[in-house]
Design a protein around this motif. Structure first.
Motif, PDB file in Angstrom:
ATOM      1  N   THR A   1       5.383   5.458   4.976  1.00 38.54           N
ATOM      2  CA  THR A   1       4.181   6.187   5.343  1.00 38.54           C
ATOM      3  C   THR A   1       4.431   7.046   6.585  1.00 38.54           C
ATOM      4  O   THR A   1       5.350   6.766   7.350  1.00 38.54           O
TER       5      THR A   1
ATOM      6  N   HIS B   1       2.320   1.591  -3.452  1.00 35.37           N
ATOM      7  CA  HIS B   1       1.270   1.976  -4.399  1.00 35.37           C
ATOM      8  C   HIS B   1       0.942   3.467  -4.268  1.00 35.37           C
ATOM      9  O   HIS B   1       0.833   4.180  -5.259  1.00 35.37           O
ATOM     10  N   ARG B   2       0.814   3.931  -3.043  1.00 30.51           N
ATOM     11  CA  ARG B   2       0.515   5.353  -2.821  1.00 30.51           C
ATOM     12  C   ARG B   2       1.638   6.235  -3.333  1.00 30.51           C
ATOM     13  O   ARG B   2       1.397   7.303  -3.874  1.00 30.51           O
ATOM     14  N   GLN B   3       2.868   5.773  -3.182  1.00 34.77           N
ATOM     15  CA  GLN B   3       4.000   6.547  -3.686  1.00 34.77           C
ATOM     16  C   GLN B   3       3.971   6.592  -5.208  1.00 34.77           C
ATOM     17  O   GLN B   3       4.175   7.632  -5.810  1.00 34.77           O
TER      18      GLN B   3
ATOM     19  N   ILE C   1       3.887  11.264   2.184  1.00 38.34           N
ATOM     20  CA  ILE C   1       4.889  10.244   2.458  1.00 38.34           C
ATOM     21  C   ILE C   1       6.055  10.879   3.211  1.00 38.34           C
ATOM     22  O   ILE C   1       6.207  12.099   3.229  1.00 38.34           O
TER      23      ILE C   1
ATOM     24  N   LEU D   1       0.829  -1.212   0.000  1.00 35.67           N
ATOM     25  CA  LEU D   1       0.000   0.000   0.000  1.00 35.67           C
ATOM     26  C   LEU D   1       0.863   1.261   0.000  1.00 35.67           C
ATOM     27  O   LEU D   1       0.577   2.221  -0.716  1.00 35.67           O
ATOM     28  N   VAL D   2       1.922   1.265   0.801  1.00 43.37           N
ATOM     29  CA  VAL D   2       2.832   2.419   0.833  1.00 43.37           C
ATOM     30  C   VAL D   2       3.454   2.624  -0.548  1.00 43.37           C
ATOM     31  O   VAL D   2       3.492   3.739  -1.064  1.00 43.37           O
TER      32      VAL D   2
ATOM     33  N   ASP E   1      -2.216   7.074   8.027  1.00 44.64           N
ATOM     34  CA  ASP E   1      -3.182   6.632   7.026  1.00 44.64           C
ATOM     35  C   ASP E   1      -3.230   5.113   6.851  1.00 44.64           C
ATOM     36  O   ASP E   1      -3.928   4.610   5.988  1.00 44.64           O
TER      37      ASP E   1
ATOM     38  N   GLN F   1      -0.686   9.358  -4.168  1.00 41.54           N
ATOM     39  CA  GLN F   1      -1.732   9.556  -3.174  1.00 41.54           C
ATOM     40  C   GLN F   1      -1.132   9.779  -1.795  1.00 41.54           C
ATOM     41  O   GLN F   1      -0.302   9.006  -1.343  1.00 41.54           O
ATOM     42  N   GLY F   2      -1.573  10.819  -1.145  1.00 37.87           N
ATOM     43  CA  GLY F   2      -1.225  11.030   0.246  1.00 37.87           C
ATOM     44  C   GLY F   2       0.171  11.559   0.503  1.00 37.87           C
ATOM     45  O   GLY F   2       0.972  11.762  -0.399  1.00 37.87           O
TER      46      GLY F   2
ATOM     47  N   THR G   1       1.344   6.187  -7.198  1.00 34.81           N
ATOM     48  CA  THR G   1       0.157   6.860  -7.731  1.00 34.81           C
ATOM     49  C   THR G   1       0.010   8.285  -7.232  1.00 34.81           C
ATOM     50  O   THR G   1      -0.908   8.991  -7.650  1.00 34.81           O
TER      51      THR G   1
END
Length: 144
Positions: free
Chosen positions: A137, A50-52, A59, A47-48, A141, A56-57, A54
């Motif tokens: 992360t 993937h968020r990096q 970091i 998930l970390v 989140d 998202q969010g 894409t």
């Protein structure tokens, strides 16, 4: 201080027997008490990442640079880039590796696309021999 009890959900996963044996072997080598903890950590890790990827969010990350400090203007370039992004660079550590090479580690925090752009600019600076951004992360989140 007592840890807050986090609700859990159970799900079934079917995998080849050899893959399960490898998971159990890895979990034991890493010191997990059970495979559920190992699988939960693998999910968090993905998930970390993937968020990096894409964007998202927020970091946090470490950027590690190795450079030849004899390269003309490399230190000035790196310092200038760091000052331009002082709101995203939390801290730096500078180490002299030998008579020619320096190691610099930057702690960074912010939106994934911004951190990636800053890291890419620093890595691309003339005189930098190697650079690597490692992200994680902020923790707020991700459950559990």
């Amino acid at each position: 201080m007592a840890r807050k009890k986090v609700p859990v959900a159970r799900f079934t996963v079917s995998v080849p027997a050899e893959l399960l044996r490898e998971l159990d072997r890895m979990a034991a080598e890493k010191g997990y008490n059970n495979r559920s903890l190992a699988v939960a950590d693998m999910i968090r890790d993905e998930l970390v990442e993937h968020r990096q990827r894409t964007g998202q969010g927020e970091i946090v990350g470490t950027l590690t640079l190795v450079y030849d400090h004899h390269t003309r203007h490399v230190q000035e370039t790196l310092t200038e880039l760091q000052h331009e992004h002082h709101e995203r660079i939390i801290s730096t550590v500078h180490v002299h590796l030998d008579a020619h090479h320096c190691l610099e580690v930057l702690l960074m925090r912010g939106p994934a696309p911004q951190i990636k752009r800053i890291a890419d600019a620093l890595i691309a600076a003339r005189g930098v021999k190697h650079g690597k951004l490692t992200v994680t992360t902020t923790g707020h989140d991700l459950p559990g």
